[in-house]
Design a protein around this motif. Structure first.
Motif, PDB file in Angstrom:
ATOM      1  N   THR A   7       0.830  -1.207   0.000  1.00 56.87           N
ATOM      2  CA  THR A   7       0.000   0.000   0.000  1.00 56.87           C
ATOM      3  C   THR A   7       0.860   1.251   0.000  1.00 56.87           C
ATOM      4  O   THR A   7       0.603   2.193  -0.769  1.00 56.87           O
ATOM      5  CB  THR A   7      -0.954  -0.006   1.214  1.00 56.87           C
ATOM      6  OG1 THR A   7      -1.824  -1.149   1.108  1.00 56.87           O
ATOM      7  CG2 THR A   7      -1.793   1.258   1.270  1.00 56.87           C
ATOM      8  N   ARG A  10       2.436   1.631  -3.345  1.00 59.58           N
ATOM      9  CA  ARG A  10       1.433   2.022  -4.337  1.00 59.58           C
ATOM     10  C   ARG A  10       1.148   3.514  -4.246  1.00 59.58           C
ATOM     11  O   ARG A  10       1.088   4.215  -5.250  1.00 59.58           O
ATOM     12  CB  ARG A  10       0.155   1.203  -4.147  1.00 59.58           C
ATOM     13  CG  ARG A  10      -0.880   1.488  -5.197  1.00 59.58           C
ATOM     14  CD  ARG A  10      -2.067   0.562  -5.128  1.00 59.58           C
ATOM     15  NE  ARG A  10      -2.682   0.469  -3.821  1.00 59.58           N
ATOM     16  CZ  ARG A  10      -2.678  -0.622  -3.052  1.00 59.58           C
ATOM     17  NH1 ARG A  10      -2.085  -1.725  -3.449  1.00 59.58           N
ATOM     18  NH2 ARG A  10      -3.270  -0.616  -1.881  1.00 59.58           N
ATOM     19  N   LEU A  60      -4.299   3.408  -9.938  1.00 57.16           N
ATOM     20  CA  LEU A  60      -3.709   2.675  -8.817  1.00 57.16           C
ATOM     21  C   LEU A  60      -4.535   2.810  -7.537  1.00 57.16           C
ATOM     22  O   LEU A  60      -4.492   1.949  -6.661  1.00 57.16           O
ATOM     23  CB  LEU A  60      -2.281   3.163  -8.536  1.00 57.16           C
ATOM     24  CG  LEU A  60      -1.202   2.756  -9.519  1.00 57.16           C
ATOM     25  CD1 LEU A  60       0.120   3.422  -9.153  1.00 57.16           C
ATOM     26  CD2 LEU A  60      -1.046   1.238  -9.576  1.00 57.16           C
ATOM     27  N   PRO A  63      -9.559   0.267  -6.615  1.00 58.62           N
ATOM     28  CA  PRO A  63      -9.333  -1.180  -6.556  1.00 58.62           C
ATOM     29  C   PRO A  63      -9.707  -1.933  -7.830  1.00 58.62           C
ATOM     30  O   PRO A  63      -8.974  -2.835  -8.244  1.00 58.62           O
ATOM     31  CB  PRO A  63     -10.189  -1.630  -5.364  1.00 58.62           C
ATOM     32  CG  PRO A  63     -10.205  -0.426  -4.472  1.00 58.62           C
ATOM     33  CD  PRO A  63     -10.260   0.759  -5.424  1.00 58.62           C
ATOM     34  N   ARG A  66      -6.918  -1.184 -10.425  1.00 53.90           N
ATOM     35  CA  ARG A  66      -5.539  -1.229  -9.934  1.00 53.90           C
ATOM     36  C   ARG A  66      -4.607  -2.092 -10.782  1.00 53.90           C
ATOM     37  O   ARG A  66      -3.532  -1.652 -11.174  1.00 53.90           O
ATOM     38  CB  ARG A  66      -5.550  -1.706  -8.488  1.00 53.90           C
ATOM     39  CG  ARG A  66      -4.246  -1.557  -7.785  1.00 53.90           C
ATOM     40  CD  ARG A  66      -4.409  -1.732  -6.300  1.00 53.90           C
ATOM     41  NE  ARG A  66      -5.124  -0.578  -5.772  1.00 53.90           N
ATOM     42  CZ  ARG A  66      -5.904  -0.614  -4.703  1.00 53.90           C
ATOM     43  NH1 ARG A  66      -6.085  -1.737  -4.040  1.00 53.90           N
ATOM     44  NH2 ARG A  66      -6.504   0.476  -4.294  1.00 53.90           N
ATOM     45  N   LYS A  67      -5.000  -3.318 -11.070  1.00 57.97           N
ATOM     46  CA  LYS A  67      -4.112  -4.201 -11.840  1.00 57.97           C
ATOM     47  C   LYS A  67      -3.914  -3.691 -13.259  1.00 57.97           C
ATOM     48  O   LYS A  67      -2.804  -3.718 -13.788  1.00 57.97           O
ATOM     49  CB  LYS A  67      -4.640  -5.633 -11.848  1.00 57.97           C
ATOM     50  CG  LYS A  67      -4.457  -6.328 -10.514  1.00 57.97           C
ATOM     51  CD  LYS A  67      -4.943  -7.748 -10.553  1.00 57.97           C
ATOM     52  CE  LYS A  67      -4.803  -8.369  -9.165  1.00 57.97           C
ATOM     53  NZ  LYS A  67      -5.304  -9.738  -9.153  1.00 57.97           N
ATOM     54  N   SER A 122       0.597  -2.765  -7.692  1.00 57.81           N
ATOM     55  CA  SER A 122      -0.787  -2.849  -8.153  1.00 57.81           C
ATOM     56  C   SER A 122      -1.415  -4.213  -7.876  1.00 57.81           C
ATOM     57  O   SER A 122      -2.618  -4.383  -8.065  1.00 57.81           O
ATOM     58  CB  SER A 122      -0.854  -2.564  -9.652  1.00 57.81           C
ATOM     59  OG  SER A 122      -0.251  -3.618 -10.384  1.00 57.81           O
TER      60      SER A 122
END
Length: 134
Positions: A7, A10, A60, A63, A66-67, A122
């Motif tokens: 986290t 990120r 990012l 959720p 994110r990926k 991520s």
């Protein structure tokens, strides 16, 4: 512990890319200077890369995105690597100053780590923190 580190990294990555994207848009001159001569429409490319950085930074933080944002920023970092090489090999001055290989060497060598950082922060990859299957 791993989740806290992920986290924090990120957020740090999102802040870095958000700032870099903003800089691309409001102060494009240094980015234009290091753009390789074979890149078409460098003004537009610098603006688009700035927007990509900002969108990646925002992604990012979402959720569901994110990926995808991690993969996008990793691909982005790979695609701008030639500009870093051009900056180093052509010894391009920014604001009248050139940077030594004490800057360029680590910067070029760490680009794969930046790519990995985007992927790991991520959640797109777990490597190297995955336990081996038994």
């Amino acid at each position: 512990m791993k989740d806290r580190v992920r986290t924090a990294l990120r957020w740090l990555l999102a802040l870095a890319y958000g700032y870099a994207g903003w800089a691309h848009l409001v102060r494009p001159t240094p980015f234009l200077a290091i753009t390789p001569p074979w890149v078409p429409q460098p003004d537009m490319v610098v603006a688009v890369t700035g927007m990509a950085e900002i969108l990646g930074a925002i992604g990012l933080m979402i959720p569901q995105m994110r990926k995808a944002a991690g993969w996008g920023l990793a691909l982005y970092a790979l695609c701008v690597w030639p500009a870093n090489f051009h900056h180093a090999l052509a010894n391009i001055a920014i604001g009248g100053e050139t940077l030594s290989w004490w800057y360029h060497g680590p910067r070029l060598a760490l680009q794969p780590a930046i790519i990995w950082w985007a992927l790991w922060a991520s959640g797109a990859v777990e490597w190297p923190f995955v336990k081996a299957a038994k």
